[in-house]
Design an enzyme around this catalytic site. Structure first.
Site, PDB file in Angstrom:
ATOM      1  N   VAL A  84       0.398   4.180  -2.741  1.00  0.00           N
ATOM      2  CA  VAL A  84      -0.234   5.457  -2.383  1.00  0.00           C
ATOM      3  C   VAL A  84       0.624   6.633  -2.832  1.00  0.00           C
ATOM      4  CG1 VAL A  84      -0.861   6.928  -0.436  1.00  0.00           C
ATOM      5  CG2 VAL A  84      -1.647   4.561  -0.502  1.00  0.00           C
ATOM      6  N   CYS A 107       0.815  -1.217   0.000  1.00  0.00           N
ATOM      7  CA  CYS A 107       0.000   0.000   0.000  1.00  0.00           C
ATOM      8  C   CYS A 107       0.846   1.264   0.000  1.00  0.00           C
ATOM      9  CB  CYS A 107      -0.911   0.017   1.227  1.00  0.00           C
ATOM     10  SG  CYS A 107      -2.141  -1.278   1.278  1.00  0.00           S
TER      11      CYS A 107
END
Length: 512
Positions: free
Chosen positions: A157, A153
């Site tokens: 991101v 993640c």
């Protein structure tokens, strides 16, 4: 405390029942201002009601215990199926530690994977330096033949570009220019572990096969397992192909890596598909995938870029195995040997022996899309009735395929497909519309405890039982294994319900 006595080391299951721990728990509850036991029991009873079920199914912003994991988990499982390949997770150290422990707990084998160890500074400025240093360290320390990179993640991101980072790392001499470093962007906040598997297989094949297309085929059939956690299935597929004298390449063969022999000599990279064989897979006659929804992008890539036909075959149960063998025979011109016909006969005989115990039994099940379709196909063959089918990582194509399968049998008419739901939804279903049996992974034991629905552990992960992953669920022997686990769970439950002398033991029978 008694645990400090080396002559009386307590198992944790007994340790925390000792007085000193019970006092700690009591003080903790008082400090936290917890509700009374009566109030807890009252709310617990309410959560079993239809009223609570309606509120439970109305929630939108909360997921409770989904039956899926995140993309990088699938990506690194795909990576270790190739010869001397080291999975490299571009993200924080904690993520890769979780993935490794998850697989180690299931397979009871060490699982190697490294991380770029991104921390706060990398989250702000990007992880390129982590990538450059990490690839160099991995290449020099662990001596792999390929490093397969995926993301978590954090990297996704902030928008880290793997293609650019790997190119810059090679320019910085982290690894040689010709060294294969396939990659896949695998954001954990979309998709699931089967999406990550698909992305990584596609990434590896596109890297290894670049420029390898020939004018003629190599005469082989490619097999792609999908997110497969039953090592016996890979070995069964290879045995079938060998018996039929089929020339094949199993793309992502992690059977030795995840079930290596204990010879007293450590191997970091046991087994795996040879990189040259994977590179030559572009020239095969055709590709058969054993899971559809874990290979969607890969099959599209193979058909579009390689101009190679792909097929999906799920050799589960009698019908599924028949269809696979006939497809393989049609593609290769090889006859199905008598040995497999005899295996089929033994499986049919076993199903006939046990069918009376399964006919009409109401079943709830959950798991990945392809696993669920295979299990439903098997249950319909033996006359069991799927009732609640929960698939957290569902999609419209899967639900349409499963609905058509259910509609094809009189035993599938009462089934409801609960796509995108989780195991807390399933808890409400089991309380309000009880069934005879629950099929799913180890997380179902909490449902078994709450609802008293007997659990058959099939799927991934299985943490609280040993060695089930070594068996097959594919093929005729796999059908016998599924039958064995399901029917004997029902018989175990029957014995538990007829065990009290002079009360319930009228039918506590030795003959089942």
């Amino acid at each position: 405390m008694a645990q400090n006595n080396v002559n009386d080391i307590q198992d944790h299951a007994r340790l925390f029942h000792q007085d000193e721990y019970q006092e700690l728990f009591k003080a903790k509850k008082e400090f936290e201002g917890g509700h009374s036991s009566e109030e807890v029991a009252k709310i617990a009873d309410w959560t079993k009601s239809w009223e609570y079920r309606e509120k439970n199914f109305a929630r939108e912003a909360l997921t409770v215990n989904p039956a899926k994991a995140c993309q990088p988990l699938g990506a690194i499982l795909a990576a270790v199926g190739f010869e001397a390949t080291l999975p490299f997770v571009h993200g924080s150290q904690g993520c890769v530690a979780y993935f490794r422990s998850h697989f180690t707990r299931h397979f009871k084998e060490p699982f190697s994977a490294v991380s770029s160890s991104m921390t706060e500074d990398a989250a702000v400025f990007g992880g390129q330096l982590n990538m450059i240093e990490g690839l160099a360290t991995s290449y020099n320390l662990y001596k792999p033949k390929m490093i397969a990179v995926c993301t978590t993640c954090m990297a996704e991101v902030i928008g880290d570009d793997l293609q650019a980072f790997i190119s810059n790392a090679k320019a910085a001499n982290s690894v040689p220019q010709t060294f294969p470093v396939p990659y896949a962007h695998t954001p954990s906040f979309v998709g699931s572990h089967i999406t990550g598997y698909d992305n990584m297989i596609k990434g590896i094949l596109s890297n290894l096969t670049a420029g390898k297309k020939q004018e003629t085929t190599n005469g082989k059939i490619n097999f792609i397992p999908g997110f497969e956690t039953y090592i016996g299935n890979l070995r069964e597929i290879k045995r079938y192909a060998d018996l039929m004298d089929v020339n094949y390449t199993l793309l992502a063969d992690n059977s030795e890596y995840l079930d290596s022999p204990n010879t007293g000599e450590y191997q970091m990279y046991p087994g795996g598909t040879k990189l040259e064989d994977a590179a030559d897979s572009i020239n095969a006659e055709a590709t058969i995938a054993f899971q559809s929804y874990a290979t969607t992008k890969t099959r599209e890539y193979i058909e579009t870029e390689w101009s190679q036909k792909t097929y999906v075959s799920r050799p589960v149960g009698i019908r599924g195995t028949d269809e696979f063998l006939m497809k393989l025979s049609a593609l290769t011109g090889k006859p199905i040997p008598k040995e497999l016909e005899e295996e089929r006969g033994r499986a049919v005989d076993a199903l006939t022996d046990s069918q009376a115990w399964l006919h009409g039994k109401r079943i709830a099940l959950y798991g990945d899309p392809d696993l669920v379709i295979g299990l439903v196909q098997f249950l319909l063959e033996v006359g069991a009735e799927p009732i609640h089918i929960v698939v957290s990582n569902s999609n419209a194509n899967f639900e349409g395929e499963l609905r058509a399968l259910l509609d094809s049998s009189p035993f599938g008419q009462n089934a409801t497909i609960w796509g995108g739901k989780d195991l807390w939804h399933l808890r409400s279903l089991l309380f309000t519309e009880p069934v005879d049996l629950l099929i799913g992974n180890s997380y179902g034991k909490y449902l078994w405890r709450d609802t008293k629905t007997p659990l058959v552990r099939i799927g991934y992960p299985i943490f609280d039982r040993h060695h089930l992953h070594r068996y097959s669920t594919y093929g005729y022997q796999g059908a016998i294994n599924l039958l064995n686990w399901i029917v004997n769970t029902l018989l175990d439950e029957l014995d538990r319900n007829t065990i009290i002398p002079s009360k319930t033991d009228i039918s506590y029978d030795l003959i089942r």
